[in-house]
Design an enzyme around this catalytic site. Structure first.
Site, mmCIF file in Angstrom:
data_model
loop_
_atom_site.group_PDB
_atom_site.id
_atom_site.type_symbol
_atom_site.label_atom_id
_atom_site.label_comp_id
_atom_site.label_asym_id
_atom_site.label_seq_id
_atom_site.Cartn_x
_atom_site.Cartn_y
_atom_site.Cartn_z
ATOM 1 N N VAL A 1 0.831 -1.212 0.000
ATOM 2 C CA VAL A 1 0.000 0.000 0.000
ATOM 3 C C VAL A 1 0.867 1.264 0.000
ATOM 4 O O VAL A 1 0.347 2.370 0.098
ATOM 5 C CB VAL A 1 -0.974 0.005 1.213
ATOM 6 C CG1 VAL A 1 -1.925 -1.175 1.153
ATOM 7 C CG2 VAL A 1 -0.218 0.017 2.551
ATOM 8 N N ASP A 2 2.188 1.088 -0.120
ATOM 9 C CA ASP A 2 3.096 2.244 0.008
ATOM 10 C C ASP A 2 3.153 3.142 -1.223
ATOM 11 O O ASP A 2 3.689 4.253 -1.169
ATOM 12 C CB ASP A 2 4.515 1.784 0.403
ATOM 13 C CG ASP A 2 5.101 0.731 -0.539
ATOM 14 O OD1 ASP A 2 4.753 0.727 -1.738
ATOM 15 O OD2 ASP A 2 5.926 -0.079 -0.071
ATOM 16 N N HIS B 1 -4.492 -4.279 -2.348
ATOM 17 C CA HIS B 1 -4.893 -3.988 -0.962
ATOM 18 C C HIS B 1 -5.079 -2.498 -0.698
ATOM 19 O O HIS B 1 -5.137 -2.072 0.447
ATOM 20 C CB HIS B 1 -3.857 -4.571 0.023
ATOM 21 C CG HIS B 1 -3.842 -6.075 0.031
ATOM 22 N ND1 HIS B 1 -2.861 -6.819 0.646
ATOM 23 C CD2 HIS B 1 -4.700 -6.979 -0.505
ATOM 24 C CE1 HIS B 1 -3.111 -8.109 0.482
ATOM 25 N NE2 HIS B 1 -4.214 -8.233 -0.229
ATOM 26 N N CYS C 1 -20.126 8.853 2.376
ATOM 27 C CA CYS C 1 -20.469 8.986 0.946
ATOM 28 C C CYS C 1 -19.609 8.111 0.045
ATOM 29 O O CYS C 1 -19.883 7.991 -1.147
ATOM 30 C CB CYS C 1 -20.398 10.451 0.498
ATOM 31 S SG CYS C 1 -18.711 11.122 0.451
ATOM 32 N N GLY D 1 8.923 -11.279 -2.984
ATOM 33 C CA GLY D 1 8.863 -10.768 -1.614
ATOM 34 C C GLY D 1 7.504 -10.852 -0.955
ATOM 35 O O GLY D 1 7.088 -9.910 -0.289
ATOM 36 N N THR D 2 6.854 -11.990 -1.121
ATOM 37 C CA THR D 2 5.580 -12.177 -0.410
ATOM 38 C C THR D 2 5.543 -13.557 0.224
ATOM 39 O O THR D 2 6.006 -14.535 -0.375
ATOM 40 C CB THR D 2 4.359 -11.945 -1.336
ATOM 41 O OG1 THR D 2 3.169 -12.272 -0.616
ATOM 42 C CG2 THR D 2 4.421 -12.736 -2.625
ATOM 43 N N SER D 3 4.991 -13.624 1.441
ATOM 44 C CA SER D 3 4.999 -14.893 2.171
ATOM 45 C C SER D 3 3.977 -15.883 1.609
ATOM 46 O O SER D 3 4.060 -17.070 1.872
ATOM 47 C CB SER D 3 4.724 -14.639 3.657
ATOM 48 O OG SER D 3 3.533 -13.907 3.810
ATOM 49 N N ALA E 1 15.442 -8.696 -3.068
ATOM 50 C CA ALA E 1 14.825 -8.239 -4.315
ATOM 51 C C ALA E 1 15.626 -7.087 -4.918
ATOM 52 O O ALA E 1 15.770 -7.000 -6.135
ATOM 53 C CB ALA E 1 13.383 -7.807 -4.044
HETATM 54 P P1 OAD Z 1 4.909 -10.640 4.613
HETATM 55 O O1 OAD Z 1 5.504 -9.811 5.681
HETATM 56 O O2 OAD Z 1 3.931 -11.686 5.003
HETATM 57 O O3 OAD Z 1 6.068 -11.383 3.806
HETATM 58 C C1 OAD Z 1 7.196 -10.689 3.360
HETATM 59 C C2 OAD Z 1 8.013 -11.632 2.496
HETATM 60 O O4 OAD Z 1 9.107 -10.899 1.960
HETATM 61 C C3 OAD Z 1 8.594 -12.834 3.242
HETATM 62 O O5 OAD Z 1 8.377 -14.003 2.464
HETATM 63 C C4 OAD Z 1 10.093 -12.513 3.340
HETATM 64 O O6 OAD Z 1 10.897 -13.678 3.283
HETATM 65 C C5 OAD Z 1 10.296 -11.668 2.096
HETATM 66 N N1 OAD Z 1 11.396 -10.693 2.179
HETATM 67 C C6 OAD Z 1 11.782 -9.940 3.230
HETATM 68 N N2 OAD Z 1 12.794 -9.128 2.883
HETATM 69 C C7 OAD Z 1 13.029 -9.344 1.569
HETATM 70 C C8 OAD Z 1 13.943 -8.790 0.597
HETATM 71 N N3 OAD Z 1 14.818 -7.843 0.926
HETATM 72 N N4 OAD Z 1 13.880 -9.261 -0.670
HETATM 73 C C9 OAD Z 1 13.019 -10.247 -1.019
HETATM 74 N N5 OAD Z 1 12.144 -10.790 -0.157
HETATM 75 C C10 OAD Z 1 12.144 -10.355 1.108
HETATM 76 O O7 OAD Z 1 4.303 -9.626 3.530
HETATM 77 P P2 OAD Z 1 3.207 -9.901 2.410
HETATM 78 O O8 OAD Z 1 3.337 -11.268 1.857
HETATM 79 O O9 OAD Z 1 3.287 -8.761 1.469
HETATM 80 O O10 OAD Z 1 -2.231 -7.017 4.087
HETATM 81 O O11 OAD Z 1 1.876 -9.800 3.237
HETATM 82 C C11 OAD Z 1 0.652 -9.905 2.580
HETATM 83 C C12 OAD Z 1 -0.375 -9.035 3.276
HETATM 84 O O12 OAD Z 1 -0.444 -9.379 4.649
HETATM 85 C C13 OAD Z 1 -0.060 -7.559 3.273
HETATM 86 O O13 OAD Z 1 -0.442 -6.907 2.085
HETATM 87 C C14 OAD Z 1 -0.838 -7.067 4.443
HETATM 88 C C15 OAD Z 1 -0.527 -8.167 5.419
HETATM 89 O O14 OAD Z 1 -1.440 -8.340 6.434
HETATM 90 C C16 OAD Z 1 -3.005 -6.034 4.542
HETATM 91 O O15 OAD Z 1 -2.610 -5.178 5.316
HETATM 92 C C17 OAD Z 1 -4.394 -6.080 4.027
#
Ligand code: OAD
Length: 257
Positions: free
Chosen positions: A116-117, A132, A143, A204-206, A248
């Protein structure tokens, strides 16, 4: 296949793997990218999970649900104001920039982000789905009007300004909270991009938050080659074709070099 970036012993394989992915990128006619908090981690934005993740120190139930906002809008706004302050003091990194270059080179490119940044747009990407929401947008709880608000700090509590034609209702962050539905247009656009790409990158997503957690599988079952870039293996790693372990901000520029 999993390769570690900083490991000397795997240098040759690492180069082979990088070369293979570079070739896929160069040949792809349609690339779809999914990003998560990890891509902004190297800019200094906290991730959500992991040892220093936001959800280690804060409870999502208190801060990122419609119920939390109904109970205590001031607390929720204070948390978002704190996060807005952090984001405002940072900038997109080399990983974001590499995706701008990728979009320039690829005939059809879609960037789906859970972040969301607003960093992808700030870096210069054009075709973005902000799944998101966006922390710099506010929405009126009365409204429904959505507007951009870049105030740091933001006035707490903020209201839909009657002086600018607003209704006076309480504003909330334009963010999809837990328990809320995603915008159906974003889902449709994402699905179309996932089902029609020949290469997908998951960065970079879990892979634990739905529906984004299912996107790699959608692309793969539609015939795409799927590559994950992550610091550590994630829930996506067993689904994808290649796992490139590394930051990344380092791995992505290498793939474009
Ligand atoms: P997470 O915090 O769950 O996961 C971050 C991922 O990035 C992990 O798999 C890390 O291993 C990886 N990571 C960390 N540093 C990194 C780097 N320098 N380069 C590459 N990878 C790296 O974040 P999201 O998966 O984005 O939702 O979380 C999904 C959603 O959960 C978010 O959008 C948010 C959260 O609750 C809402 O707020 C609605």
């Amino acid at each position: 296949m999993i390769a570690h970036f900083p490991n000397e012993m795997t240098t040759k394989w690492k180069m082979d793997q990088t070369g293979k992915i570079k070739e896929r990128i160069a040949k792809a006619r349609a690339i779809t990218v999914l990003t998560g908090a990890g891509i902004s981690a190297d800019s200094g934005i906290p991730t959500f999970r992991g040892e220093v993740g936001l959800w280690r120190n804060f409870r999502a139930e208190d801060l990122a649900t419609p119920g939390a906002f109904a109970r205590n809008p001031r607390l929720v706004w204070e948390w978002y104001d704190w996060r807005r302050g952090i984001i405002a003091s940072k900038s997109p990194n080399a990983g974001h920039q590499a995706l701008v270059e990728m979009e320039k080179r690829c005939p059809r490119f879609t960037l789906i982000t859970q972040n969301v940044d607003g960093f992808h747009a700030l870096a210069g990407n054009r075709n973005i789905v902000e799944l998101h929401g966006n922390i710099w947008k506010v929405r009126c709880t009365q409204c429904g009007q959505v507007s951009v608000n870049r105030d740091v700090p933001i006035q707490i509590l903020p209201y839909c300004k009657p002086a600018s034609g607003g209704c006076g209702g309480l504003l909330r962050p334009h963010i999809v909270w837990f328990g809320e539905a995603l915008d159906s247009r974003d889902i449709e656009k994402s699905m179309a991009a996932l089902q029609s790409c020949d290469l997908m990158l998951v960065i970079g997503t879990s892979g634990v938050v739905w529906p984004a957690a299912s996107f790699a599988e959608v692309a793969k079952s539609s015939g795409a080659y799927v590559v994950e870039v992550n610091l550590d293996p994630s829930a996506h790693s067993i689904v994808v074709d290649e796992v490139l372990l590394g930051r990344a901000s380092e791995a992505l520029p290498r793939l474009l070099s």
